[in-house]
Scaffold this active site. Structure first.
Site, PDB file in Angstrom:
ATOM      1  N   PRO A  53      77.718  18.648 150.549  1.00  0.00           N
ATOM      2  CA  PRO A  53      77.535  19.019 152.063  1.00  0.00           C
ATOM      3  C   PRO A  53      78.658  18.850 152.974  1.00  0.00           C
ATOM      4  O   PRO A  53      79.584  17.913 152.548  1.00  0.00           O
ATOM      5  CB  PRO A  53      76.235  18.015 152.664  1.00  0.00           C
ATOM      6  CG  PRO A  53      76.478  16.970 151.658  1.00  0.00           C
ATOM      7  CD  PRO A  53      77.064  17.273 150.589  1.00  0.00           C
ATOM      8  N   GLY A  54      78.923  19.972 153.970  1.00  0.00           N
ATOM      9  CA  GLY A  54      79.984  19.724 154.517  1.00  0.00           C
ATOM     10  C   GLY A  54      79.504  20.153 156.031  1.00  0.00           C
ATOM     11  O   GLY A  54      79.244  19.120 156.678  1.00  0.00           O
ATOM     12  N   CYS A 103      97.606  37.078 171.742  1.00  0.00           N
ATOM     13  CA  CYS A 103      97.625  38.494 171.922  1.00  0.00           C
ATOM     14  C   CYS A 103      96.892  39.404 171.051  1.00  0.00           C
ATOM     15  O   CYS A 103      97.731  40.182 169.923  1.00  0.00           O
ATOM     16  CB  CYS A 103      99.270  38.871 171.851  1.00  0.00           C
ATOM     17  SG  CYS A 103     100.082  38.140 173.224  1.00  0.00           S
ATOM     18  N   TYR A 126      84.067  35.940 161.709  1.00  0.00           N
ATOM     19  CA  TYR A 126      82.557  36.354 161.168  1.00  0.00           C
ATOM     20  C   TYR A 126      81.636  36.639 161.966  1.00  0.00           C
ATOM     21  O   TYR A 126      80.422  36.767 161.640  1.00  0.00           O
ATOM     22  CB  TYR A 126      81.822  34.725 160.476  1.00  0.00           C
ATOM     23  CG  TYR A 126      82.791  33.947 159.568  1.00  0.00           C
ATOM     24  CD1 TYR A 126      83.002  34.312 158.434  1.00  0.00           C
ATOM     25  CD2 TYR A 126      83.438  32.460 160.023  1.00  0.00           C
ATOM     26  CE1 TYR A 126      83.727  33.638 157.293  1.00  0.00           C
ATOM     27  CE2 TYR A 126      84.106  32.014 159.220  1.00  0.00           C
ATOM     28  CZ  TYR A 126      84.305  32.416 157.864  1.00  0.00           C
ATOM     29  OH  TYR A 126      85.074  31.647 156.837  1.00  0.00           O
TER      30      TYR A 126
HETATM   31  N1  LLP Z   1      80.935  23.151 147.798  1.00  0.00           N
HETATM   32  C1  LLP Z   1      81.787  24.410 147.720  1.00  0.00           C
HETATM   33  C2  LLP Z   1      82.214  24.620 146.372  1.00  0.00           C
HETATM   34  C3  LLP Z   1      82.100  25.114 148.727  1.00  0.00           C
HETATM   35  O1  LLP Z   1      83.001  26.217 148.430  1.00  0.00           O
HETATM   36  C4  LLP Z   1      81.776  24.764 149.996  1.00  0.00           C
HETATM   37  C5  LLP Z   1      82.082  25.707 151.301  1.00  0.00           C
HETATM   38  C6  LLP Z   1      80.976  23.654 150.175  1.00  0.00           C
HETATM   39  C7  LLP Z   1      80.340  22.772 149.276  1.00  0.00           C
HETATM   40  C8  LLP Z   1      80.641  23.261 151.480  1.00  0.00           C
HETATM   41  O2  LLP Z   1      79.871  24.091 152.332  1.00  0.00           O
HETATM   42  P1  LLP Z   1      79.133  23.716 153.655  1.00  0.00           P
HETATM   43  O3  LLP Z   1      78.096  22.593 153.328  1.00  0.00           O
HETATM   44  O4  LLP Z   1      80.125  23.071 154.472  1.00  0.00           O
HETATM   45  O5  LLP Z   1      78.359  24.927 154.231  1.00  0.00           O
HETATM   46  N2  LLP Z   1      84.705  28.883 156.980  1.00  0.00           N
HETATM   47  C9  LLP Z   1      83.313  29.430 156.750  1.00  0.00           C
HETATM   48  C10 LLP Z   1      82.575  28.371 155.586  1.00  0.00           C
HETATM   49  C11 LLP Z   1      83.138  28.561 154.253  1.00  0.00           C
HETATM   50  C12 LLP Z   1      82.589  27.705 153.193  1.00  0.00           C
HETATM   51  C13 LLP Z   1      83.382  27.436 151.919  1.00  0.00           C
HETATM   52  N3  LLP Z   1      82.993  26.592 151.041  1.00  0.00           N
HETATM   53  C14 LLP Z   1      82.594  29.144 157.916  1.00  0.00           C
HETATM   54  O6  LLP Z   1      83.321  28.793 159.096  1.00  0.00           O
HETATM   55  O7  LLP Z   1      81.347  29.355 158.178  1.00  0.00           O
END
Ligand code: LLP
Length: 447
Positions: A277-278, A358, A319
């Protein structure tokens, strides 16, 4: 949801008015709540506890060392996607053996560093990557463990750019090819292929795509077992949602209620479960503080021009993502009862909330109903803890903002605001050109 609350019309982070933070550290500034971080981590850990999972925090969502260290102290391992993230994990005191390393483009240097550090698992995305890791491990006389990233071709119903588990994306290999990968490499001595990995996309607002994908992967696991390949680890990825609007995402317990039963017995029988999780930990743990520089009426709306835009929060323009944005000091009638795109309160105005960059695409919100604001007012961009600072840039030569972490009534600067000297610190004067030697191609090195 988090520890950002309005008290007598004033936005607080935990027990501290954010206006005091802005006064001390200026704007733009990312403000994180330690209690929220710990709460979200703990909720996940409790919800998934029947699986006794290794929770590998996805560093890319918010990679400040103080954030990583806080989560490491809670017991987290880390999900990495680069040598730079491995560097951060180690500085934060995380044992590399508690890290998983994913990503379609691992360089030889990064692979070597990870082998030397003893990273727990390489999450492998292709056959050629497997061959490369195995060859490097053999040359270093090392062994490592690997999980094959499987692309289950399941739609996570999220933005196209962050959908990763559909077959047309660059990630992983499909289920049929996974079997041939095991036939070909499943008995390798240097890179021991004994895990499976999925990551479907992010954010995912229901457990259903996980359920569907885990079902497919468990079936694959059984077929592999029949062919003599024992899988000892299953990494189900990250992607759990965050509350960009109030009560928008299922609680950790709701995801777990559907996922845990699928895996409980296998976990009891020794299958190591990993989750990555992130955002679900960090998004609601941070707000971005901005100052209104100018307001400009235009037809029936107003441009609210802030001191940060797509350079500090790229998600709306990249996005079309929604972030709730509200003044940090409001009259009693404008205390937001909830955070939502449609706010039905008296006296709101329609505004495009934009930055100083800009580009017409430099916006944080279009046609948004907010209380009237004026030059010098502070705005909070909520849900900014994940993919906020980590996707910030110095575009238009804007120094990167400060980051602070609040714990109760105290606040710590965890990244100082960049200076103009920081902007140019890595650049070299013309006149220092060197002759590039001819010879064998050099390797790609990051950095
Ligand atoms: N594991 C892998 C292999 C990933 O590629 C990612 C995110 C995560 C875990 C964690 O995902 P999370 O739990 O944070 O949703 N920049 C985009 C999100 C890109 C996510 C990339 N990979 C945004 O701002 O929504």
């Amino acid at each position: 949801m988090d520890h950002f609350t309005y008290q007598s019309g004033e936005l607080y982070c935990e027990s501290l008015p954010v206006a005091e933070i802005a006064r001390e550290f200026a704007t733009p500034c990312f403000v994180y709540s330690k209690a929220t971080l710990v709460d979200h981590y703990t909720r996940l850990a409790e919800a998934f506890s029947p699986l006794n999972p290794l929770i590998c925090y996805s560093i890319k969502s918010c990679s400040n060392l103080a954030i990583c260290r806080t989560l490491a102290e809670c017991g987290a391992g880390m999900d990495l996607v680069s040598g730079g993230e491995l560097h951060r994990a180690r500085l934060a005191g995380v044992d590399p053996a508690r890290c998983v390393y994913a990503g379609v483009g691992k360089t030889d240097t990064e692979i070597r560093e990870s082998l030397e550090a003893g990273v727990g698992w390489f999450n492998i995305e292709s056959e050629s990557e497997f061959e490369n890791i195995s060859a490097i491990a053999a040359a270093m006389n090392r062994t490592c463990r690997a999980a094959l990233r499987v692309n289950p071709d399941v739609d996570p119903h999220t933005h196209r750019y962050t959908t990763t588990g559909k077959k047309e994306t660059k990630f992983g290999v499909d289920i049929e090819r996974a079997k041939t990968v095991f036939e070909r490499y499943g008995r390798d001595e240097h890179c021991v292929l004994s895990g499976l990995h999925i990551h479907l996309g992010s954010p995912i607002y229901s457990a259903e795509p996980y359920v569907q994908s885990i079902g497919k992967v468990l079936q694959l696991m059984d077929e592999l077992a029949d062919r003599g390949y024992r899988i000892e680890m299953l990494d189900i990825g990250g992607g759990f949602g965050a509350d960009y609007e109030s009560d928008q995402t299922p609680l950790a317990s709701a995801y777990a209620a559907e996922i845990v039963p699928l895996l409980e017995e296998r976990a009891r029988n020794g299958l190591r479960i990993i989750i990555e999780p992130g955002r679900t930990i960090t998004a609601n743990a941070g707000v971005l503080l901005l100052k209104v520089l100018y307001t400009k009426p235009s037809g029936d709306k107003t441009f609210v021009i802030c001191d940060g835009g797509m350079n500090v929060m790229l998600r709306p323009s990249h996005y079309g993502a929604f972030h709730f944005i509200w003044p940090c000091r409001v009259s009693s009638e404008h205390v937001p009862p909830r955070r939502a795109e449609q706010m039905d309160l008296p006296g709101l105005v329609t505004a495009d909330i934009v930055g100083p960059i800009c580009e017409t695409g430099d916006f944080l919100a279009i046609d948004r109903r907010i209380p009237p604001v004026d030059r010098g007012d502070l705005l909070a961009v909520f849900g900014a803890g994940a993919y906020g600072m980590t996707m910030s840039s110095r575009y238009n030569s804007m120094p990167l903002p400060a980051e602070v972490m609040v714990d109760g009534r105290s606040v710590a600067l965890i990244r100082r605001r960049e200076t103009y000297d920081d902007l140019t610190a890595h650049e070299l004067d013309v006149g220092t050109a060197v002759d590039v030697p001819t010879g064998p191609t050099t390797q790609s090195v990051r950095p």
